[in-house]
Design a protein around this motif. Sequence first.
Motif, PDB file in Angstrom:
ATOM      1  N   SER A   1       0.817  -1.191   0.003  1.00 35.40           N
ATOM      2  CA  SER A   1       0.213  -0.128  -0.091  1.00 35.40           C
ATOM      3  C   SER A   1       0.746   1.183   0.136  1.00 35.40           C
ATOM      4  CB  SER A   1      -0.931  -0.011   1.269  1.00 35.40           C
ATOM      5  OG  SER A   1      -0.284   0.277   2.200  1.00 35.40           O
ATOM      6  N   PRO A   2       0.174   2.317  -0.310  1.00 39.19           N
ATOM      7  CA  PRO A   2       1.082   3.612  -0.383  1.00 39.19           C
ATOM      8  C   PRO A   2       1.472   3.907   1.296  1.00 39.19           C
ATOM      9  CG  PRO A   2      -0.980   3.933  -1.776  1.00 39.19           C
ATOM     10  CD  PRO A   2      -0.931   2.660  -1.104  1.00 39.19           C
ATOM     11  N   SER A   3       0.812   3.609   2.174  1.00 39.86           N
ATOM     12  CA  SER A   3       1.154   3.596   3.591  1.00 39.86           C
ATOM     13  C   SER A   3       2.316   2.718   3.720  1.00 39.86           C
ATOM     14  CB  SER A   3       0.035   3.578   4.526  1.00 39.86           C
ATOM     15  OG  SER A   3      -0.789   4.370   4.202  1.00 39.86           O
ATOM     16  N   ASP A   4       2.368   1.679   3.560  1.00 33.95           N
ATOM     17  CA  ASP A   4       3.438   0.737   3.856  1.00 33.95           C
ATOM     18  C   ASP A   4       4.865   1.179   3.115  1.00 33.95           C
ATOM     19  OD1 ASP A   4       2.031  -0.895   5.094  1.00 33.95           O
ATOM     20  OD2 ASP A   4       1.528  -2.360   3.475  1.00 33.95           O
ATOM     21  N   PHE A   5       4.628   1.593   1.744  1.00 37.99           N
ATOM     22  CA  PHE A   5       5.719   2.355   1.054  1.00 37.99           C
ATOM     23  C   PHE A   5       6.232   3.480   1.796  1.00 37.99           C
ATOM     24  CE2 PHE A   5       7.351   5.513  -1.914  1.00 37.99           C
ATOM     25  CZ  PHE A   5       8.329   4.824  -2.441  1.00 37.99           C
ATOM     26  N   ALA A   6       5.527   4.256   1.987  1.00 39.37           N
ATOM     27  CA  ALA A   6       6.059   5.657   2.844  1.00 39.37           C
ATOM     28  C   ALA A   6       6.438   5.129   4.132  1.00 39.37           C
ATOM     29  CB  ALA A   6       4.626   6.497   3.230  1.00 39.37           C
ATOM     30  N   ALA A   7       5.941   4.221   4.939  1.00 41.11           N
ATOM     31  CA  ALA A   7       6.825   3.960   6.177  1.00 41.11           C
ATOM     32  C   ALA A   7       8.113   3.395   6.066  1.00 41.11           C
ATOM     33  CB  ALA A   7       5.767   2.847   6.878  1.00 41.11           C
ATOM     34  N   ARG A   8       8.119   2.513   4.969  1.00 45.35           N
ATOM     35  CA  ARG A   8       9.507   2.051   4.563  1.00 45.35           C
ATOM     36  C   ARG A   8      10.435   2.783   4.191  1.00 45.35           C
ATOM     37  NH1 ARG A   8       8.320  -3.824   1.468  1.00 45.35           N
ATOM     38  NH2 ARG A   8       6.925  -4.627   2.936  1.00 45.35           N
ATOM     39  N   ALA A   9      10.127   3.859   3.431  1.00 45.90           N
ATOM     40  CA  ALA A   9      10.985   4.902   2.926  1.00 45.90           C
ATOM     41  C   ALA A   9      11.369   5.617   3.937  1.00 45.90           C
ATOM     42  CB  ALA A   9      10.177   5.582   1.590  1.00 45.90           C
ATOM     43  N   ALA A  10      10.513   6.227   4.762  1.00 48.60           N
ATOM     44  CA  ALA A  10      10.710   7.120   5.994  1.00 48.60           C
ATOM     45  C   ALA A  10      11.694   6.330   6.758  1.00 48.60           C
ATOM     46  CB  ALA A  10       9.745   7.602   6.612  1.00 48.60           C
TER      47      ALA A  10
END
Length: 137
Positions: A66-75
């Motif tokens: 999900s976009p949220s999972d991607f964002a959490a990993r990237a951050a």
Amino acid sequence: AQASCTPAHNSLGLPLEERLPPPPLLGAERLVAVRLRVDGAALSPPHPEAVFEDELLWNAGDTSLSPSDFAARAAEELSLPPPFAAAIAAELTAQLAATEKARRKKPQEATHTPPPPRAAARLFVSLLPGREQAARA
């Protein structure tokens, strides 16, 4: 002692899963070019020292990330302050939604129907040197 292979066990003798996941659908990829930019100075609380920028191809047909999972990993991978994850997810979600909206608004592409075999043969014959007369007949 060699393990036996049965329908319920693999060649190592380990039990198989009850159900296998369904195979991915062919043609389910919907690649979307995304350009993300989150300026830390615009976040609350502000982090003027940090800016996140990334360009990627997002597969809108794949729901495993999900976009949220991607964002959490990237951050996390980039050691960005916590507000970045939510801002990256929001930016990615907004761009994906805009792309989907534009895709739905766009009239369906006219499907190309090939000409019947006889017309196709005439076209082919008309392209051969010295056969122009045969094509017109």
